[in-house]
Scaffold this active site. Structure first.
Site, PDB file in Angstrom:
ATOM      1  CG  HIS A 185      -0.850  -0.159   7.467  1.00  0.00           C
ATOM      2  ND1 HIS A 185      -0.080  -1.053   7.865  1.00  0.00           N
ATOM      3  CD2 HIS A 185      -0.611   0.013   6.093  1.00  0.00           C
ATOM      4  CE1 HIS A 185       0.665  -1.541   6.855  1.00  0.00           C
ATOM      5  NE2 HIS A 185       0.204  -0.963   5.777  1.00  0.00           N
TER       6      HIS A 185
ATOM      7  N   GLY B  56       0.716  -1.189   0.059  1.00  0.00           N
ATOM      8  CA  GLY B  56      -0.191  -0.046   0.186  1.00  0.00           C
ATOM      9  C   GLY B  56       0.869   1.339   0.125  1.00  0.00           C
TER      10      GLY B  56
ATOM     11  CG  HIS C 208       3.945   2.591   4.073  1.00  0.00           C
ATOM     12  ND1 HIS C 208       3.405   2.957   5.237  1.00  0.00           N
ATOM     13  CD2 HIS C 208       3.391   1.726   3.650  1.00  0.00           C
ATOM     14  CE1 HIS C 208       2.424   2.224   5.467  1.00  0.00           C
ATOM     15  NE2 HIS C 208       2.257   1.077   4.449  1.00  0.00           N
TER      16      HIS C 208
ATOM     17  CG  ASP D  20       0.624  -5.905   1.729  1.00  0.00           C
ATOM     18  OD1 ASP D  20      -0.284  -5.702   2.352  1.00  0.00           O
ATOM     19  OD2 ASP D  20       1.271  -5.214   1.006  1.00  0.00           O
TER      20      ASP D  20
END
Lengths: 325, 204
Positions: free
Chosen positions: A215, A53, A56, A109
């Site tokens: 997250h 995602g 980051h 993931d």
């Protein structure tokens, strides 16, 4: 919520386009995908792909380049990219030597990469996956998340792949690095997802959240904010429990997005002092924003237990947008 | 269910998910990172956009196309789980233009098997499987009772509230995950409720 952006749903596209626009000689975006690859691949090497995602940054696209990743796959903010995106990356960087996927340990993931591996296999491309789970805040090892230690695994694995090592060898060293890497973090403020517009959790002024992931998910413990010295001790106590004694160390002090560098170095100083007091040899230290969580304020500490092999690859040259040495 | 009804089902589901986008994200806030609504909305919107292009597809190919679109556009964990479910239904319905009686239970059990394999999960883990599995069981040999199917989905969804979540980010909360309904179970409930609505409208 105040953010520098246009349409919140287009924030990832804006980032990827901006990154390529600013680094045209080095990076390219595969057409119709959110995959960033090196503009020129080094021939006859195992491809190294990572992804996950967004939110980051600089991970992971900032680590694409000689000595590190061949491709990075970007999902929506905090959401794993789909299997088709991972497959595009695999196809783009495979040169017949196979592809290693470095994946942070989140169900989404891992599932998407497994699907991509099945599709790649059907096309005759060999792939392997190494799952990174460095977060000691989670006691159940199977559930441990991949956080900032991921970039050390990417650095070492990428350096080895650059020497022309086989897929099997690259996988072995990646797994060894994962086994010797441990991290833990604290948050001082939560982060705000661009498409959601409200903080990911509520945290009072005087509170900090210990053992958060990357997250904006809740941590394992909430307590009063303490000094940098005490935070360093708290995190080190947990991390050192799982780091073999005697081995020399690499230290990564990672800012989560909104923590000023001045504070990061204060914590780095406290951490190094405490490690030296325990007679631990800190051979390499890295301080900065390596794996962020949008605009979260906070920090993670990562220790990697080094042997000669890992130390060599950690020091090897690297030419990426974010990490150059 | 024929291919036109399947399209109607997908359109209604998309509208429903878009209506409940914020509710799903709020539920996900408690267990995950608060974006389930946004992700499902994006995925089903892409499906609805695709429907016009996929005009000539058979029912089986349509389901496969929906599956791969969801994998691609939902992302995260929900993408591969929903995507695998639709792809397995598509594979089970090869050559079938109208899903009836046993084809329903065949398609749904394959979907359940797919979700369990892909997610390495089983019923009772507090995931969307806790809706899909009882729904699959509610399809018996004869013609489906849509009221039974809707109520199986509802009960399955409600039951996740009492479960200790074993998969996904919610699992990090351990016992603290009890008292939170699983957002994937809620989106699955909407999916099956819209299936029942579509099919009941067809019977009238």
């Amino acid at each position: 919520m105040k953010k520098l952006m246009n349409d919140p749903e287009q924030i990832v596209t804006g980032f990827l386009e901006g990154l390529v626009a600013a680094n045209r000689e080095q990076l390219q975006r595969l057409e119709d995908t959110d995959v960033i690859t090196r503009r020129v691949l080094k021939p006859q090497k195992v491809g190294i792909v990572s992804g996950g995602g967004s939110g980051h940054e600089p991970a992971h696209a900032g680590y694409v380049g000689a000595g590190m990743l061949d491709a990075a796959v970007a999902g929506e903010v905090f959401t794993s990219p789909g299997a088709d995106q991972f497959l595009s990356a695999i196809q783009a960087v495979d040169q017949g030597e196979g592809v290693l996927l470095l994946v942070k340990n989140y169900n989404g993931d891992v599932m998407n990469v497994e699907m991509a591996q099945e599709m790649a296999e059907a096309e005759g491309i060999s792939t392997e996956m190494v799952i990174i789970n460095d977060d000691v805040a989670v006691s159940d090892v199977k559930q441990r998340r991949g956080i900032a230690g991921t970039v050390l695994v990417q650095k070492i694995t990428g350096a080895l792949a650059e020497t022309g090592a086989s897929l099997k060898e690259v996988k072995r060293v990646a797994e060894k690095t994962v086994n010797q890497t441990r991290s833990m973090s604290v948050a001082l403020t939560p982060c705000t997802l661009p498409a959601v517009g409200q903080p990911s959790f509520d945290l009072a002024d005087e509170e900090m959240e210990v053992g958060i992931g990357i997250h904006g998910e809740r941590g394992v413990d909430r307590r009063e904010v303490v000094t940098s010295e005490e935070i360093a001790k708290l995190l080190l106590d947990h991390i050192l429990e799982e780091i073999p004694e005697q081995m020399p160390l690499a230290l990564l002090v990672n800012g989560m997005g909104s923590t000023p560098l001045i504070e990061q170095y204060v914590l780095a100083n406290d951490t190094i002092k405490q490690l030296e007091k325990k007679d631990r040899d800190v051979q390499h230290a890295f301080v900065g924003e390596y794996m962020t969580s949008l605009d979260m304020a906070g920090i993670s500490l990562t220790l990697l237990a080094l042997d000669e092999e890992l130390s060599g690859y950690l020091q090897a040259p690297v030419q990426t947008v974010q990490w150059k040495q | 269910m024929n291919v036109e009804q399947a399209k109607q089902w997908l359109r209604q589901t998309s509208a429903r998910l878009s209506e409940h986008k914020d509710e799903l994200s709020t539920l996900d806030h408690a267990l995950g990172d608060g974006d389930h609504g946004v992700n499902m909305h994006r995925g089903f919107q892409a499906v609805v956009e695709g429907l016009d292009e996929w005009e000539d597809l058979s029912l089986s190919s349509l389901m496969q196309k929906v599956g791969s679109t969801l994998v691609s556009k939902v992302g995260g964990a929900a993408g591969p789980l929903y995507g695998t479910a639709f792809m397995r239904m598509g594979a089970a319905w090869k050559g079938i233009e109208q899903v009836n009686g046993s084809a329903w239970s065949e398609g749904l059990s394959k979907a359940v098997e797919g979700i369990a394999q892909r997610g390495k999960t089983s019923t009772g883990d507090g995931t969307l499987l806790d809706v899909w599995s009882p729904v699959a069981e509610a399809f018996t040999e004869g013609e489906p009772s849509w009221d039974n199917i809707e109520s199986a989905a509802y009960k399955g969804m409600e039951a996740t509230e009492e479960m200790v979540v074993k998969k996904g980010r919610g699992a990090l909360l351990g016992e603290q995950s009890v008292g939170h309904i699983d957002p994937g179970a809620v989106s699955s409930y909407y999916l099956f409720q819209e299936l029942a609505n579509t099919m009941k409208a067809g019977e009238q």
